[in-house]
Enzyme design. Structure first.
Site, short mmCIF file in Angstrom:
data_model
loop_
_atom_site.label_atom_id
_atom_site.label_comp_id
_atom_site.label_asym_id
_atom_site.label_seq_id
_atom_site.Cartn_x
_atom_site.Cartn_y
_atom_site.Cartn_z
N ASN A 12 0.83 -1.20 0.00
CA ASN A 12 0.00 0.00 0.00
C ASN A 12 0.87 1.26 0.00
O ASN A 12 2.07 1.19 0.26
CB ASN A 12 -0.92 -0.02 1.23
CG ASN A 12 -2.27 0.60 0.93
OD1 ASN A 12 -2.34 1.64 0.29
ND2 ASN A 12 -3.33 -0.03 1.38
N CYS A 13 0.22 2.39 -0.26
CA CYS A 13 0.89 3.69 -0.34
C CYS A 13 1.80 3.92 0.85
O CYS A 13 1.35 3.69 1.98
CB CYS A 13 -0.16 4.80 -0.40
SG CYS A 13 0.48 6.46 -0.27
N PRO A 14 3.00 4.40 0.73
CA PRO A 14 3.67 4.80 -0.52
C PRO A 14 4.65 3.75 -1.03
O PRO A 14 5.52 4.05 -1.82
CB PRO A 14 4.46 6.03 -0.06
CG PRO A 14 4.92 5.67 1.33
CD PRO A 14 3.83 4.76 1.91
N LEU A 15 4.52 2.49 -0.56
CA LEU A 15 5.54 1.49 -0.85
C LEU A 15 5.75 1.19 -2.34
O LEU A 15 6.89 1.06 -2.77
CB LEU A 15 5.25 0.20 -0.07
CG LEU A 15 5.39 0.35 1.46
CD1 LEU A 15 5.00 -0.94 2.17
CD2 LEU A 15 6.81 0.73 1.85
N ASP A 39 -2.66 -1.86 -5.46
CA ASP A 39 -3.18 -0.65 -4.83
C ASP A 39 -3.83 0.25 -5.88
O ASP A 39 -3.14 0.76 -6.77
CB ASP A 39 -2.00 0.08 -4.14
CG ASP A 39 -2.39 1.48 -3.69
OD1 ASP A 39 -3.59 1.75 -3.52
OD2 ASP A 39 -1.46 2.30 -3.50
#
Lengths: 74, 159
Positions: A12-15, A39
């Site tokens: 999920n953000c920001p990965l 995502d």
């Protein structure tokens, strides 16, 4: 066929963006990076990433709940 | 495009409030920004070697509660002993299931990406803390240090 593959599924953000940036660091100019993510926010994020970093977003596709992107390193 | 600058002041020390500074600064670094975060008051907790961050429903009426807990324990119920630990446990479990990074992971990514982290020296003194309590690779300073950097930043946030 891309020069490098990145599996960002389940992240999920920001990965997804951070992993993509890391992958691009090890690549040379003109090479392509193929990313698969789950995502839904990554669609807008990769557009914005490309715009702000100058790496070109060659493709952005969705299929079966998965999003795939093709980035070309500037 | 490496000439943009992000400046953040992190003032909160709960698990939920730990995310915005680390997410934004690590992402900014990935976009080529120079990023600096100034940790003050409760935000300084985020730089401790051992993080023990919790979520709290106190003073946070908009917080969605798992398993309709707000029906069973309206408002004051959230102050019951053990409630905070239980909510923190549930929040962390939910985050893990959604592929959300832990605060520790994001903090490491920030350090890796050369996000500059500044601990507020006044806060260290105020709470009788020692620099040994904090992770390596950070600096200490005050308001002038922050303004010296933020004065010509493109994005400045107070979190």
């Amino acid at each position: 066929m891309a020069d490098k593959e990145l599996d960002a599924r389940g992240l999920n953000c920001p990965l997804p963006i951070l992993r993509a940036k890391k992958a691009l660091n090890d690549m040379s100019s003109g090479q392509t990076l193929h990313i698969v993510a789950t995502d839904p926010g990554s669609v807008k994020d990769f557009e914005a990433f490309a715009r702000q970093t100058g790496n070109a977003l060659l493709e952005s596709n969705e299929a079966n709940g998965e999003f795939s992107f093709l980035l070309k390193k500037a | 495009m490496a000439d943009k600058k992000l400046a953040i002041i992190a003032t909160k020390g709960t698990l939920d409030w730990a995310y915005p500074p680390f997410i934004l600064s690590s992402t900014a670094a990935a976009l080529g920004y120079e990023a600096q975060v100034f940790f003050t008051f409760y935000g300084l907790q985020l730089l401790k070697k051992k993080l023990d961050l919790k979520v709290s429903a106190l003073g946070n009426p908009g917080m969605p509660m798992p398993m309709k807990m707000d029906k069973w324990f309206p408002v004051l119920g959230t102050a019951l002993p053990g409630m905070e630990s239980m909510m923190t446990f549930m929040m962390k479990r939910k985050m893990k299931s959604k592929g959300i990074a832990t605060v520790e992971e994001l903090r490491d990514l920030c350090l890796e990406a050369d996000v500059k982290m500044i601990g507020c020296q006044m806060t260290v003194d105020l709470f009788d803390l020692s620099r040994d309590d904090f992770i390596d690779g950070i600096e200490y300073g005050g308001a002038t240090t922050f303004l010296g950097y933020a004065g010509d930043a493109d994005v400045s946030l107070f979190i």
